[in-house]
Structures are given as structure tokens and as C-alpha cells.
Design a protein around this motif. Structure first.
Motif, PDB file in Angstrom:
ATOM      1  N   ALA A 114       0.864  -1.183  -0.046  1.00 15.94           N
ATOM      2  CA  ALA A 114       0.043  -0.064  -0.106  1.00 15.94           C
ATOM      3  C   ALA A 114       0.746   1.156   0.089  1.00 15.94           C
ATOM      4  O   ALA A 114       0.480   2.129  -0.929  1.00 15.94           O
ATOM      5  CB  ALA A 114      -0.999  -0.091   1.210  1.00 15.94           C
ATOM      6  N   LYS A 115       2.012   1.175   0.700  1.00 19.49           N
ATOM      7  CA  LYS A 115       2.591   2.380   0.991  1.00 19.49           C
ATOM      8  C   LYS A 115       3.655   2.597  -0.311  1.00 19.49           C
ATOM      9  O   LYS A 115       3.990   4.055  -0.589  1.00 19.49           O
ATOM     10  CB  LYS A 115       3.686   2.293   2.340  1.00 19.49           C
ATOM     11  N   LYS A 116       4.015   1.584  -0.734  1.00 19.87           N
ATOM     12  CA  LYS A 116       4.879   1.470  -2.124  1.00 19.87           C
ATOM     13  C   LYS A 116       4.133   2.233  -3.315  1.00 19.87           C
ATOM     14  O   LYS A 116       4.504   3.001  -3.878  1.00 19.87           O
ATOM     15  CB  LYS A 116       5.193   0.088  -2.462  1.00 19.87           C
ATOM     16  N   GLY A 117       2.673   1.980  -3.261  1.00 20.31           N
ATOM     17  CA  GLY A 117       1.769   2.756  -4.229  1.00 20.31           C
ATOM     18  C   GLY A 117       2.056   4.168  -3.997  1.00 20.31           C
ATOM     19  O   GLY A 117       2.009   4.738  -4.960  1.00 20.31           O
ATOM     20  N   ILE A 118       1.851   4.648  -2.677  1.00 22.19           N
ATOM     21  CA  ILE A 118       1.772   6.066  -2.452  1.00 22.19           C
ATOM     22  C   ILE A 118       3.231   6.613  -3.041  1.00 22.19           C
ATOM     23  O   ILE A 118       3.130   7.546  -3.597  1.00 22.19           O
ATOM     24  CB  ILE A 118       1.582   6.324  -0.993  1.00 22.19           C
ATOM     25  N   LEU A 171      16.330  -5.231   0.710  1.00 24.83           N
ATOM     26  CA  LEU A 171      15.179  -5.011   1.672  1.00 24.83           C
ATOM     27  C   LEU A 171      14.383  -3.805   1.120  1.00 24.83           C
ATOM     28  O   LEU A 171      14.659  -3.046   0.244  1.00 24.83           O
ATOM     29  CB  LEU A 171      15.925  -4.216   2.953  1.00 24.83           C
ATOM     30  N   SER A 172      13.327  -3.945   1.587  1.00 19.85           N
ATOM     31  CA  SER A 172      11.983  -2.881   1.107  1.00 19.85           C
ATOM     32  C   SER A 172      12.307  -1.666   1.505  1.00 19.85           C
ATOM     33  O   SER A 172      13.070  -1.387   2.501  1.00 19.85           O
ATOM     34  CB  SER A 172      10.647  -3.231   1.534  1.00 19.85           C
ATOM     35  N   ASP A 173      12.093  -0.553   0.749  1.00 18.95           N
ATOM     36  CA  ASP A 173      12.355   0.834   1.005  1.00 18.95           C
ATOM     37  C   ASP A 173      11.225   1.475   1.943  1.00 18.95           C
ATOM     38  O   ASP A 173      11.269   2.641   2.278  1.00 18.95           O
ATOM     39  CB  ASP A 173      12.841   1.792  -0.219  1.00 18.95           C
ATOM     40  N   VAL A 174      10.420   0.613   2.093  1.00 16.03           N
ATOM     41  CA  VAL A 174       9.083   1.120   2.902  1.00 16.03           C
ATOM     42  C   VAL A 174       9.167   0.851   4.359  1.00 16.03           C
ATOM     43  O   VAL A 174       9.728  -0.461   4.759  1.00 16.03           O
ATOM     44  CB  VAL A 174       7.883   0.675   2.329  1.00 16.03           C
ATOM     45  N   VAL A 175       9.281   1.948   5.130  1.00 11.03           N
ATOM     46  CA  VAL A 175       9.511   1.638   6.592  1.00 11.03           C
ATOM     47  C   VAL A 175       8.235   1.676   7.295  1.00 11.03           C
ATOM     48  O   VAL A 175       7.364   2.452   7.079  1.00 11.03           O
ATOM     49  CB  VAL A 175      10.332   2.682   7.140  1.00 11.03           C
TER      50      VAL A 175
END
Ligand SMILES: Nc1ncnc2c1ncn2[C@@H]1O[C@H](COP(=O)(O)OP(=O)(O)OP(=O)(O)O)[C@@H](O)[C@H]1O
Ligand SMILES: [Mg+2]
Length: 417
Positions: free
Chosen positions: A320-324, A339-343
Motif C-alpha cells: 500500500a505504501k509503495k503505491g503512494i 530490503l524494502s524501502d518502505v519503513v
């Protein structure tokens, strides 16, 4: 007749046909079921287990043992190796009645199922399904007592037993009532938090002696692989640099011999599919992604249900946050194993988990268990965790997913559909 001809004839015709165009001599040797006849770098552990169990052959009791270490560090292989020696000696030794039973608790994951499995082994002609666990316990005691049996019970992946405190209690209590017989438990786990979860009484009886299995370094993995390759592949069919690369990749990721062996198995299959005569570095690199996926898949599938749902919540929020971020132009290429860049923040994950768990299971675990699951997901390398530090409330932690969110979500969705 030439010796070449003799060796051709000594092989089954179909076997010969199958390996004719392959880099493999015996592919089975690279599969997870194979128990190597030689275990490198585990002399200390082998000796410790042997020394600990040997008193049984003198009519004495042995300490319960707890073996732990990360995944792929040779715990199962070492335990099975020593058991084989134990059984061989027991069959020769007529003065002591000793026996081993190996139980994989991933399958037999409750006190009842473990007791059933033990009885199925001791009474092969009888069926005890449906009897109470008290009855099973009595039958076990009766068998051990009548046969003056020294039983060694290997409970592999013991952390998967739901009511493990009760199981250990029941088994160790047997010893109080047996004069000439005994049960020795060898528990095995790759979960470093498992011990903390135990009731203190269970912990002290199960962990009378503990044995650590450290991860392997690149050189050790290279030696393990070279040994295996010489048996499984045709001579010269795997380049030295391919072996070194597989060892280096596995050492860097986890020090896990399973990953190392699997990398070369898949690399060999890739070489076969390309009709190559030799496995090279490029094949190992090609195998890397699929092996990573295989390992993650099997790891996720063995997690407790609610731990899977916590991971699912993390994957959903990440997507969801990656979408934003994408919309706002901040996306980066997120490949597997990066690693994902979403924290994320632990509080928002718990909220998301509660919604998902209520919807799918109709219940949810407490915040305390949630935090424990976060620790375990980090231990398995599926997420990275850091303390949030100043500006955040008390126990807030920040969390990043370590693998591709879509893939993780898909795997877990299948388990709950
Ligand atoms: N010292 C060793 N020498 C040769 N092969 C090894 C050694 N250690 C591990 N292996 C091989 O690596 C693979 C993984 O080992 P094993 O299954 O014993 O790991 P484990 O510690 O039980 O892992 P898990 O915690 O995931 O169950 C197996 O194929 C095993 O044969
Ligand atoms: Mg194992």
C-alpha cells in the motif's frame, strides 16, 4: 572385457539411460533427504551427543539434550548420524535393551500426536487413534517397564509442538516411575526464542545439556559441497569456481548448508536443461533466485498461522505504501532479497494484523505474542527491525520487509484460501 565396459554393465540399463545426458551421477545425493556418511566440522557435537548417550549402555541414565542453531547448520543430519551409530551398537549389544525413535514435530505437532507416533513405533500391529492421552501414556510406561527399555526420543523441530510444556512434563515424569527403563529426550530447534517460551520447569528438564550448532563459514561450506559434489556429480562436471560461488552465497546469506547444497542441485538442473556438460558460476547465479524463493516458501509455510498473518500485514502495508511512493515519484527498483524501502511502525502493523486476523480467523493474539512474532520473523531474516528511538512512544520499533512484498503476500494467501 575392458574395465569401462564392466562399469557400464554394472549399472542398471535405465539408470544408465537417465544419467547419460546429465551432469549428475546420482542426483538424490543433492536432495534434502540424503544423510551424508561423513559429517565435516561437527566432530565436537557428534562426540558430545555420543558421550551423553553412552551411559545408557551401562544401564545408567543419560541427560536430556537440547540441540540448537540456525537453519541448515547440520542439527538433523548430526542427530541422525549419531542415531544410526547408536542403533547399530544397540543391535550388537545384548546386555542393554536400547532403542531410538526419531519424530519430526513439524508433522507430529502436539503431545497427543507425539505419543501416538511413539506407540505406533513400539506396537506396530496396534492402532491407538482415539484413545485418551492418559491411556497412551500408560501403554508407553507398560512397554518400557516390561522391556527394561532405554528409549532415546529425538524430537526434531520441538518448537512446533503446541503443548510442549505438557509433553516434556509427561515424558520426564515417566522416568520417576520406571526402575530399569528410561526415556532420554533429544530436543532440536532452530528457534532461538523457543527456550524463553518454556515454563522454567520444562526448560530445566529439557535443557539438562545444551549443544550449539554455529553457522558454517564460506570455507567450511566449500569443503562440505566438494565432498557432496564428488559423489553426486560426474567427475569434472562442476567447476571449482561454481562450488566456491555457491559456498560464498550461502555463507553470506546465512551460513546454511541447505542453501549451499540446493544452489548446486538447481545449478546442475539448469546445466542439464541447457544441455551443458559442466556446471559453471553462471548456472549458480541463475539458480540463486529460485533457491531463495524455495527457502522462503518452506520457511513461511512452517510458521504458526498468526505469525504468517503478522507477516501478511507487513507485506500488505508495504504494498500500500509503495503505491503512494510511486505516485509521488519516490519509487525505487525493489528486487528480491533487497530490503524494502518502505519503513513501517510496529503499532500500525499490529492494527493491520488485528483487522486481518479477525476477518480470517475470528481471533487474534495479544500484543505480547505479536512482539514475540516480530522477533521470530527477524530471526528468520524475513524482516529487519530497529528501535524507533526518540520521538516515538515506548516500545515502538521500525520494521522493513526483507523480501518482495507481492511474493510473500501470494504465498500466505494460498495458505489461507
Ligand atoms: N557438516 C555437514 N557435512 C555435510 N553435510 C551437511 C553438514 N551439515 C549440514 N549438511 C547438509 O546440509 C543440509 C541441511 O542440514 P540439516 O538438515 O541437518 O540442517 P538443520 O540444522 O537440521 O536445519 P533446520 O533447522 O532448518 O532443520 C542437509 O542436506 C545436510 O545433509
Ligand atoms: Mg533440521
Amino acid at each position: 572385457m575392458s574395465s569401462k565396459k564392466t562399469s557400464f554393465l554394472s549399472r542398471n540399463l535405465f539408470e544408465h539411460e537417465i544419467i547419460k545426458d546429465s551432469v549428475f551421477l546420482n542426483r538424490d545425493i543433492m536432495t534434502p533427504h540424503y544423510i551424508p556418511s561423513k559429517l565435516l566440522f561437527r566432530d565436537i557435537q557428534i562426540k558430545e551427543i555420543t558421550t551423553n548417550l553412552a551411559p545408557l549402555f551401562k544401564g545408567l541414565r543419560a541427560n536430556n539434550l537440547f540441540l540448537y542453531g540456525k537453519t541448515g547448520t547440520g542439527k538433523t543430519a548430526t542427530a541422525k548420524f549419531v542415531l544410526r551409530e547408536f542403533e547399530e551398537f544397540a543391535s550388537k549389544n545384548k546386555t542393554t535393551n536400547a532403542k531410538t525413535i526419531y519424530i519430526n514435530c513439524r508433522i507430529h505437532n502436539s503431545k497427543y500426536k507425539v505419543l501416538l507416533k511413539i506407540l505406533a513405533n513400539l506396537y506396530p500391529d496396534k492402532d491407538f487413534i482415539g484413545f485418551s492421552s492418559t491411556f497412551l501414556h500408560e501403554k508407553l510406561m507398560e512397554y518400557l517397564d516390561e522391556n527394561s527399555m532405554k528409549l532415546v526420543l529425538i524430537l526434531d523441530e520441538i518448537d512446533k509442538v503446541k503443548d510442549v510444556d505438557e509433553l516434556v512434563y509427561v515424558l520426564t515424569r515417566c522416568n520417576d516411575d520406571l526402575a530399569n527403563a528410561s526415556i532420554t529426550i533429544v530436543g532440536i530447534s532452530n528457534n532461538v526464542f523457543f527456550k524463553q517460551r518454556l515454563d522454567p520447569r520444562t526448560r530445566s528438564s529439557l535443557c539438562e545439556k545444551e549443544l550449539v550448532f554455529p553457522p558454517y563459514n564460506a570455507n567450511e561450506l566449500k569443503a562440505i559441497l566438494s565432498e557432496r559434489v564428488s559423489l553426486a556429480f560426474k567427475k569434472g562436471a562442476v567447476s571449482k569456481s561454481a562450488v566456491a560461488l555457491a559456498a560464498a552465497i550461502a555463507a553470506q546469506e546465512s551460513g546454511d548448508a541447505r542453501t549451499a547444497v540446493l544452489l548446486l542441485l538447481r545449478a546442475g538442473e539448469i546445466a542439464d536443461s541447457l544441455q551443458k556438460k559442466r556446471v559453471e558460476e553462471v548456472d549458480v547465479l541463475r539458480a540463486k533466485e529460485s533457491v531463495e524463493e524455495e527457502i522462503i516458501l518452506s520457511m513461511i509455510n512452517t510458521l504458526p498461522e498468526h505469525e504468517q498473518l503478522v507477516l501478511y500485514a507487513i507485506a500488505s502495508l508495504t504494498i500500500a505504501k509503495k503505491g503512494i511512493k510511486k505516485i509521488s515519484g519516490f519509487s525505487s527498483n525493489n528486487t528480491l532479497s533487497q530490503l524494502s524501502d518502505v519503513v513501517l511502525i510496529s503499532g500500525e502493523i499490529y492494527e493491520e494484523y488485528l483487522t486481518i486476523a479477525e476477518k480470517l480467523k475470528g481471533n487474534a493474539v495479544s500484543l505480547r505474542w505479536f512482539q514475540q512474532y516480530i522477533n521470530e520473523l527477524e530471526m528468520h531474516g524475513l524482516i529487519a527491525v530497529a528501535e524507533a528511538g526518540r520521538g516515538f512512544r515506548g516500545n515502538t520499533r521500525i520494521i522493513k520487509l526483507a523480501y518482495d512484498a507481492e511474493k510473500i503476500k501470494n504465498i500466505i494467501e494460498k495458505n489461507f484460501s
